[in-house]
Write a protein that holds these residues in place. Structure first.
Motif, PDB file in Angstrom:
ATOM      1  N   UNK A 220       0.817  -1.218   0.000  1.00 22.69           N
ATOM      2  CA  UNK A 220       0.000   0.000   0.000  1.00 22.69           C
ATOM      3  C   UNK A 220       0.853   1.271   0.000  1.00 22.69           C
ATOM      4  N   UNK A 221       2.143   1.103   0.096  1.00 23.96           N
ATOM      5  CA  UNK A 221       3.011   2.275   0.160  1.00 23.96           C
ATOM      6  C   UNK A 221       2.972   2.982   1.501  1.00 23.96           C
ATOM      7  N   UNK A 222       2.518   2.290   2.544  1.00 23.36           N
ATOM      8  CA  UNK A 222       2.446   2.897   3.877  1.00 23.36           C
ATOM      9  C   UNK A 222       3.741   2.656   4.635  1.00 23.36           C
ATOM     10  N   UNK A 223       4.240   3.661   5.359  1.00 21.90           N
ATOM     11  CA  UNK A 223       5.390   3.411   6.234  1.00 21.90           C
ATOM     12  C   UNK A 223       5.039   2.272   7.203  1.00 21.90           C
ATOM     13  N   UNK A 224       5.980   1.355   7.401  1.00 20.43           N
ATOM     14  CA  UNK A 224       5.645   0.167   8.185  1.00 20.43           C
ATOM     15  C   UNK A 224       6.898  -0.384   8.848  1.00 20.43           C
ATOM     16  N   UNK A 225       6.685  -0.965  10.019  1.00 24.45           N
ATOM     17  CA  UNK A 225       7.811  -1.535  10.751  1.00 24.45           C
ATOM     18  C   UNK A 225       7.304  -2.662  11.632  1.00 24.45           C
ATOM     19  N   UNK A 226       8.165  -3.644  11.858  1.00 23.26           N
ATOM     20  CA  UNK A 226       7.831  -4.734  12.766  1.00 23.26           C
ATOM     21  C   UNK A 226       8.715  -4.573  14.004  1.00 23.26           C
ATOM     22  N   UNK A 227       8.069  -4.411  15.151  1.00 21.97           N
ATOM     23  CA  UNK A 227       8.792  -4.209  16.407  1.00 21.97           C
ATOM     24  C   UNK A 227       8.755  -5.488  17.219  1.00 21.97           C
ATOM     25  N   UNK A 228       9.917  -5.952  17.606  1.00 22.23           N
ATOM     26  CA  UNK A 228      10.036  -7.175  18.411  1.00 22.23           C
ATOM     27  C   UNK A 228      10.627  -6.795  19.764  1.00 22.23           C
ATOM     28  N   UNK A 229       9.960  -7.202  20.832  1.00 22.71           N
ATOM     29  CA  UNK A 229      10.487  -6.988  22.185  1.00 22.71           C
ATOM     30  C   UNK A 229      10.829  -8.353  22.770  1.00 22.71           C
ATOM     31  N   UNK A 230      11.991  -8.434  23.425  1.00 25.26           N
ATOM     32  CA  UNK A 230      12.351  -9.719  24.029  1.00 25.26           C
ATOM     33  C   UNK A 230      11.379 -10.042  25.160  1.00 25.26           C
ATOM     34  N   UNK A 231      10.913 -11.289  25.133  1.00 25.64           N
ATOM     35  CA  UNK A 231       9.849 -11.712  26.069  1.00 25.64           C
ATOM     36  C   UNK A 231      10.085 -11.346  27.524  1.00 25.64           C
ATOM     37  N   UNK A 232      11.342 -11.482  27.986  1.00 31.56           N
ATOM     38  CA  UNK A 232      11.575 -11.282  29.423  1.00 31.56           C
ATOM     39  C   UNK A 232      11.331  -9.829  29.827  1.00 31.56           C
ATOM     40  N   UNK A 233      11.263  -8.932  28.859  1.00 37.53           N
ATOM     41  CA  UNK A 233      10.898  -7.545  29.174  1.00 37.53           C
ATOM     42  C   UNK A 233       9.401  -7.347  29.335  1.00 37.53           C
ATOM     43  N   UNK A 234       8.621  -8.386  29.015  1.00 36.22           N
ATOM     44  CA  UNK A 234       7.158  -8.237  29.006  1.00 36.22           C
ATOM     45  C   UNK A 234       6.474  -9.192  29.982  1.00 36.22           C
ATOM     46  N   UNK A 235       7.250  -9.741  30.927  1.00 29.07           N
ATOM     47  CA  UNK A 235       6.667 -10.765  31.812  1.00 29.07           C
ATOM     48  C   UNK A 235       5.934 -10.156  33.006  1.00 29.07           C
ATOM     49  N   UNK A 236       6.162  -8.876  33.293  1.00 26.92           N
ATOM     50  CA  UNK A 236       5.451  -8.229  34.406  1.00 26.92           C
ATOM     51  C   UNK A 236       4.658  -7.043  33.866  1.00 26.92           C
ATOM     52  N   UNK A 237       3.652  -6.629  34.643  1.00 25.89           N
ATOM     53  CA  UNK A 237       2.857  -5.458  34.246  1.00 25.89           C
ATOM     54  C   UNK A 237       3.757  -4.223  34.144  1.00 25.89           C
ATOM     55  N   UNK A 238       4.758  -4.131  35.034  1.00 24.95           N
ATOM     56  CA  UNK A 238       5.668  -2.973  35.004  1.00 24.95           C
ATOM     57  C   UNK A 238       6.499  -2.992  33.723  1.00 24.95           C
TER      58      UNK A 238
END
Ligand SMILES: [Zn+2]
Length: 263
Positions: A220-238
């Motif tokens: 579509x010609x839209x600016x686009x990016x895939x963001x990957x965060x390492x899981x251990x950074x997302x294991x707590x609500x904080x």
């Protein structure tokens, strides 16, 4: 004449839908996608549901990605589309027919429930893949018709290690042909103290190995990016909140530079 085989029903009427759209009218230029949001398995696939360990782990979904994308949607006031079922049912970020679309082996783990014929593969695509992507297409068409600037942010998480390889990156910015968003994301993430940021590693985006970025972004010609965060950074609500705040702040800065949206 023989009658056609009975249609395969993957999702029962009382089961959750194949996708969820959050804040569809959100005014942000960002449209968030979460391809691997869920580890749910339809009741019609009991053999797959037995893969309990695989479903709990990265083989089944992107741990923390749904929570992160929901917070990001709230902070940016942005639309978000989430898939409703596990990537082991059918991977919403793989082209149909790719070996990893309905993997018979995933991360070295055999998935016996995925040794299926073409009719079941089609039924899974009709039940889970197309409704999710058709929802994204409809949302993007509506924004185009409103002449609303749009950029695609695809939100994922990755495992801290693979056999034989520890992954030093806390986050990774992945892209294919379009670096308009990736370049400032990499620059601004690397400004954060102590963060190791992958530039198209541990993966990169390709038309053969990905679906969302090539189809909904690049085509579509839209600016686009895939963001990957390492899981251990997302294991707590904080952890989720810290990443959501960080990514929202960076996206706002990218917007302020005028780089964020295509029409
Ligand atoms: Zn993912």
């Amino acid at each position: 004449m023989s009658s056609p085989p009975p249609a395969l029903h993957i999702l029962a009427p009382d089961e959750p839908p194949a996708f969820e759209v959050v804040n569809p009218e959100g005014p942000s230029s960002a449209v968030l996608l979460c391809d691997h949001a869920s580890n749910a398995v339809p009741r019609s696939l009991p053999e797959l549901a037995l893969q309990e360990e695989a479903l709990r782990e990265h083989t089944g979904w992107d741990i923390g990605a749904a929570l992160l994308s929901r917070r990001l949607s709230a902070l940016l006031d942005a639309p978000l589309v989430l898939s409703g079922y596990s990537r082991l049912v059918i991977d919403c970020n793989r082209p149909l027919g790719a070996p990893s679309s309905i993997p018979e082996v995933s991360c070295g783990v055999p998935i016996p429930g995925n040794t299926i014929d073409a009719a079941e593969a089609r039924a899974r695509a009709d039940a889970c893949f197309w409704p999710y992507h058709n929802a994204i297409t409809a949302l993007l068409d509506a924004r185009r018709d409103r002449r609303q600037r749009t950029a695609i942010l695809s939100v994922h998480s990755f495992t801290p290690s693979m056999p034989g390889q520890d992954r030093p990156w806390h986050a990774a910015v992945l892209y294919g042909r379009d670096r308009r968003l990736a370049a400032p994301f990499i620059e601004l993430l690397r400004r954060e103290p102590g963060l190791c940021v992958g530039d198209n590693e541990p993966y990169h985006v390709s038309a053969g190995g990905d679906y969302g970025i090539p189809v909904h972004g690049e085509a579509r010609g839209l600016p686009c990016v895939l963001l990957e965060i390492r899981q251990d950074g997302l294991l707590s609500a904080e952890g989720v909140e810290a990443w959501a705040q960080r990514l929202a702040a960076i996206y706002r800065e990218i917007e302020a530079r005028g780089l964020a949206g295509g029409a």
